[in-house]
Scaffold this motif. Structure first.
Motif, PDB file in Angstrom:
ATOM      1  N   ARG A  54       0.833  -1.199   0.000  1.00 28.01           N
ATOM      2  CA  ARG A  54       0.000   0.000   0.000  1.00 28.01           C
ATOM      3  C   ARG A  54       0.874   1.259   0.000  1.00 28.01           C
ATOM      4  O   ARG A  54       0.778   2.114   0.871  1.00 28.01           O
ATOM      5  CB  ARG A  54      -0.946  -0.007   1.203  1.00 28.01           C
ATOM      6  N   SER A  55       1.737   1.340  -0.998  1.00 26.01           N
ATOM      7  CA  SER A  55       2.638   2.482  -1.119  1.00 26.01           C
ATOM      8  C   SER A  55       2.252   3.343  -2.325  1.00 26.01           C
ATOM      9  O   SER A  55       1.483   2.916  -3.187  1.00 26.01           O
ATOM     10  CB  SER A  55       4.083   2.004  -1.235  1.00 26.01           C
ATOM     11  N   LEU A  68     -15.325  -1.930 -11.303  1.00 26.94           N
ATOM     12  CA  LEU A  68     -14.086  -2.654 -11.563  1.00 26.94           C
ATOM     13  C   LEU A  68     -13.725  -3.481 -10.334  1.00 26.94           C
ATOM     14  O   LEU A  68     -13.986  -3.074  -9.201  1.00 26.94           O
ATOM     15  CB  LEU A  68     -12.948  -1.690 -11.887  1.00 26.94           C
ATOM     16  N   GLY A  69     -13.112  -4.623 -10.549  1.00 21.60           N
ATOM     17  CA  GLY A  69     -12.699  -5.473  -9.447  1.00 21.60           C
ATOM     18  C   GLY A  69     -11.420  -4.971  -8.801  1.00 21.60           C
ATOM     19  O   GLY A  69     -10.873  -3.918  -9.169  1.00 21.60           O
ATOM     20  N   LYS A  70     -10.912  -5.722  -7.850  1.00 23.21           N
ATOM     21  CA  LYS A  70      -9.745  -5.315  -7.084  1.00 23.21           C
ATOM     22  C   LYS A  70      -8.510  -5.205  -7.972  1.00 23.21           C
ATOM     23  O   LYS A  70      -8.191  -6.098  -8.736  1.00 23.21           O
ATOM     24  CB  LYS A  70      -9.489  -6.327  -5.964  1.00 23.21           C
ATOM     25  N   THR A  71      -7.833  -4.076  -7.849  1.00 22.25           N
ATOM     26  CA  THR A  71      -6.559  -3.871  -8.547  1.00 22.25           C
ATOM     27  C   THR A  71      -5.439  -3.794  -7.509  1.00 22.25           C
ATOM     28  O   THR A  71      -4.562  -4.618  -7.462  1.00 22.25           O
ATOM     29  CB  THR A  71      -6.609  -2.615  -9.420  1.00 22.25           C
ATOM     30  N   ASP A  72      -5.463  -2.748  -6.661  1.00 18.41           N
ATOM     31  CA  ASP A  72      -4.536  -2.633  -5.533  1.00 18.41           C
ATOM     32  C   ASP A  72      -3.089  -2.477  -5.975  1.00 18.41           C
ATOM     33  O   ASP A  72      -2.166  -2.967  -5.318  1.00 18.41           O
ATOM     34  CB  ASP A  72      -4.673  -3.852  -4.605  1.00 18.41           C
ATOM     35  N   TYR A  73      -2.868  -1.782  -7.103  1.00 20.65           N
ATOM     36  CA  TYR A  73      -1.507  -1.583  -7.578  1.00 20.65           C
ATOM     37  C   TYR A  73      -0.858  -0.427  -6.812  1.00 20.65           C
ATOM     38  O   TYR A  73      -1.510   0.541  -6.438  1.00 20.65           O
ATOM     39  CB  TYR A  73      -1.500  -1.292  -9.074  1.00 20.65           C
ATOM     40  N   ASN A  74       0.441  -0.527  -6.604  1.00 17.96           N
ATOM     41  CA  ASN A  74       1.160   0.461  -5.794  1.00 17.96           C
ATOM     42  C   ASN A  74       1.695   1.647  -6.584  1.00 17.96           C
ATOM     43  O   ASN A  74       2.360   2.503  -6.014  1.00 17.96           O
ATOM     44  CB  ASN A  74       2.339  -0.221  -5.080  1.00 17.96           C
ATOM     45  N   PHE A  75       1.432   1.682  -7.864  1.00 17.88           N
ATOM     46  CA  PHE A  75       1.988   2.724  -8.721  1.00 17.88           C
ATOM     47  C   PHE A  75       0.858   3.456  -9.446  1.00 17.88           C
ATOM     48  O   PHE A  75      -0.306   3.024  -9.429  1.00 17.88           O
ATOM     49  CB  PHE A  75       2.953   2.115  -9.743  1.00 17.88           C
ATOM     50  N   GLN A  76       1.192   4.526 -10.104  1.00 23.66           N
ATOM     51  CA  GLN A  76       0.230   5.279 -10.903  1.00 23.66           C
ATOM     52  C   GLN A  76      -0.117   4.482 -12.158  1.00 23.66           C
ATOM     53  O   GLN A  76       0.772   3.965 -12.838  1.00 23.66           O
ATOM     54  CB  GLN A  76       0.809   6.636 -11.302  1.00 23.66           C
ATOM     55  N   TRP A  77      -1.412   4.410 -12.449  1.00 14.90           N
ATOM     56  CA  TRP A  77      -1.842   3.683 -13.641  1.00 14.90           C
ATOM     57  C   TRP A  77      -3.163   4.271 -14.130  1.00 14.90           C
ATOM     58  O   TRP A  77      -3.864   4.972 -13.405  1.00 14.90           O
ATOM     59  CB  TRP A  77      -1.977   2.187 -13.352  1.00 14.90           C
ATOM     60  N   ASP A  78      -3.485   3.975 -15.368  1.00 14.14           N
ATOM     61  CA  ASP A  78      -4.653   4.538 -16.033  1.00 14.14           C
ATOM     62  C   ASP A  78      -5.755   3.479 -16.104  1.00 14.14           C
ATOM     63  O   ASP A  78      -5.546   2.399 -16.675  1.00 14.14           O
ATOM     64  CB  ASP A  78      -4.262   4.990 -17.443  1.00 14.14           C
ATOM     65  N   GLU A  79      -6.916   3.785 -15.544  1.00 13.56           N
ATOM     66  CA  GLU A  79      -8.019   2.816 -15.535  1.00 13.56           C
ATOM     67  C   GLU A  79      -8.505   2.449 -16.932  1.00 13.56           C
ATOM     68  O   GLU A  79      -9.228   1.458 -17.097  1.00 13.56           O
ATOM     69  CB  GLU A  79      -9.185   3.339 -14.696  1.00 13.56           C
ATOM     70  N   SER A  80      -8.122   3.228 -17.925  1.00 13.91           N
ATOM     71  CA  SER A  80      -8.573   2.927 -19.291  1.00 13.91           C
ATOM     72  C   SER A  80      -7.977   1.631 -19.823  1.00 13.91           C
ATOM     73  O   SER A  80      -8.404   1.142 -20.877  1.00 13.91           O
ATOM     74  CB  SER A  80      -8.219   4.083 -20.240  1.00 13.91           C
ATOM     75  N   VAL A  81      -7.006   1.040 -19.103  1.00 14.24           N
ATOM     76  CA  VAL A  81      -6.476  -0.259 -19.551  1.00 14.24           C
ATOM     77  C   VAL A  81      -7.542  -1.343 -19.427  1.00 14.24           C
ATOM     78  O   VAL A  81      -7.394  -2.425 -20.005  1.00 14.24           O
ATOM     79  CB  VAL A  81      -5.215  -0.671 -18.775  1.00 14.24           C
TER      80      VAL A  81
END
Length: 491
Positions: A92-93, A131-144
């Motif tokens: 969770r960073s 959207l289901g669980k992603t929980d990524y620790n970095f910046q990302w675009d939901e359009s993927v």
């Protein structure tokens, strides 16, 4: 001009035919669950749907996550990269003012599928419009992700779908959660798992709360199996099952004192079952694989080139050379700072504790609120634990741990100081050093105070909301202060 038009039409038509022929890819990934399925040898319960999936495909008996906690694990498999290589190794960073950005050129797996013409989705089960669980620790675009359900794809369009479910979290953290999941199992399957069926690992005491929790956990496994059956049934009804590669894996092992967040097999060993086009039924693989490999094998199955930067390997390829070892890392989890690395072969596990002066069970508000941890601490205080169970309560940890997994699968007898295993220790120590070097392990540098404080502000701000018990916030703040004190003392 007409000739050019006809050529374009021909190429578009060929692309459409190609898209129609490519397999769909479905990942089913529950939370917090070890390989407690009957096809993996669990005898207390039956899991017919996962068993059937394994029977018509491949079961991997030595699959391991590279991170034993959800956000770091998920950051790894969605990129096909070690979380330590991309700076996503702290749980969770990057949630606060200071952000984490992926290395240049690194893409998320769904983006690679999307660029290849696939519909991409991520959902819980059943799909609920979000959207289901992603929980990524970095910046990302939901359009993927195109949507939360492959039902929204164009006619004939192949799809890459992730189904993220609660898994072991279905049992909650106390008696209320245990009753809820067991009642659901009884309603759905006609029975609940009796406590008499529970066999605990030897490092846990026979405390009624721990036994009851484990029975509820097994019911969560049974309910997860039901969910797998529902997904497969939908694919079959839609007429796409035979052309769909279905992959079942969990994001790490059971959430328990020695499981989730730690580098023992209880936290790292996961089920991995894959069935679909090109996979022989009844295949059993006992070579060591890493959970990030699902990224490469899925792309390859869809005919998409696996990028050169990706550390995942296509373990289904005809020319695949089996890994000789699996590597894993544990770093900060919520407010609790730690730094542990491991290397595991089929026969041995080597663990390096970079902060050996800290206790095994450091204060951690998330885990300490669970009834099972409360029971363990009560049993310890009452002097009711045997020598094996007291390993959890060491004031310090050995700098190195070495286990003979064939003779000691529960990782109880540390052989690091045994001269008879000096050669093995030296070899695994070297392998770990090489891996950290070659993969650019970013955990070798401590997290900055600024990044830690940035993430802790998000954490404490959330706990300040009315729906949370004020005692939780107080506990976290106390733990934060303790972590900083230990850091100042060089512990």
């Amino acid at each position: 001009m007409l000739r050019h038009f006809l050529i374009v039409c021909f190429l578009v038509g060929c692309a459409a035919v190609h898209a129609d022929d490519r397999p769909n890819i479905v990942w089913i990934i529950p939370d917090d669950m070890s390989a407690n399925f009957s096809c993996y040898g669990e005898t207390a319960i039956e899991t017919p749907h996962v068993d059937a999936l394994a029977a018509r495909g491949a079961k991997f008996t030595n699959a391991f996550v590279t991170a034993p906690v959800c956000s770091t694990c998920r950051s790894a498999f969605i990129t096909g990269m070690y979380q330590t290589s991309i700076g996503a190794h702290h749980h969770r960073s990057g949630r606060g003012e200071l952000k984490i950005h992926l290395p240049e050129g690194t893409e998320l797996v769904p983006k690679l599928f999307q660029d290849a013409g696939y519909h991409t989705s991520i959902t819980g089960w059943p799909p609920n419009g979000r959207l289901g669980k992603t929980d990524y620790n970095f910046q990302w675009d939901e359009s993927v992700y195109d949507s939360n359900d492959w039902a929204s794809r164009r006619e004939g369009q192949p799809f890459f779908a992730q189904i993220q479910t609660q898994g072991g979290k279905l049992r909650g953290k106390d008696a209320e959660g245990w009753e809820k999941v067991s009642a659901a199992a009884e309603k759905t399957l006609g029975s609940r798992t009796p406590t008499s069926a529970v066999t605990l690992p030897p490092y846990y005491p026979d405390h009624p709360d721990i036994v009851r929790d484990w029975a509820a956990y097994l019911d969560s496994v049974r309910m997860t199996d039901v969910m797998v059956g529902q997904v497969l049934n939908r694919l079959e009804k839609e007429g796409v099952l035979e052309n769909t590669l279905v992959l079942f894996m969990t994001d790490h092992g059971i959430s328990h004192a020695r499981g989730k967040q730690f580098l023992y097999d209880e936290g790292l060993h996961v089920p991995l079952v894959i069935a679909g086009p090109g996979i022989d039924s009844g295949t059993v693989r006992d070579d060591v694989v890493e959970h990030i490999d699902i990224a490469a094998l899925s792309l390859a199955a869809a005919g998409i080139d696996v990028p050169d930067w990706m550390q995942a390997q296509d373990i289904l390829a005809d020319d695949y050379t089996p890994r000789q070892a699996a590597f894993a890392a544990r770093d900060r989890c919520d407010e609790t700072v730690d730094h542990i690395r491991s290397v595991r072969t089929q026969d041995f596990k080597y663990i390096r504790n970079f902060l050996p002066n800290r206790p095994h069970l450091q204060p951690c508000a998330y885990k300490d609120a669970k009834a099972i941890l409360i029971a363990l601490r009560e049993s310890h205080a009452a002097g009711e634990l045997n020598a094996t169970q007291q390993l959890l309560f060491r004031d310090t940890r050995p700098a190195e741990e070495l286990y003979d997994l064939k003779k000691d699968p529960h990782e109880i007898h540390n052989l690091a100081d045994d001269p008879a295993f000096a050669t093995t220790l030296t070899d695994l120590r070297r392998r770990l050093d090489v891996w950290m070097d070659q993969t650019g392990d970013q955990g070798r540098r401590p997290e900055s105070d600024a990044m830690y404080d940035s993430d802790m502000k998000v954490y404490t701000d959330r706990l300040s909301l009315p729906r949370f018990d004020p005692k939780q916030l107080e506990t976290v703040q106390k733990n934060i202060a303790l972590m900083k004190q230990w850091a100042a003392e060089g512990k």
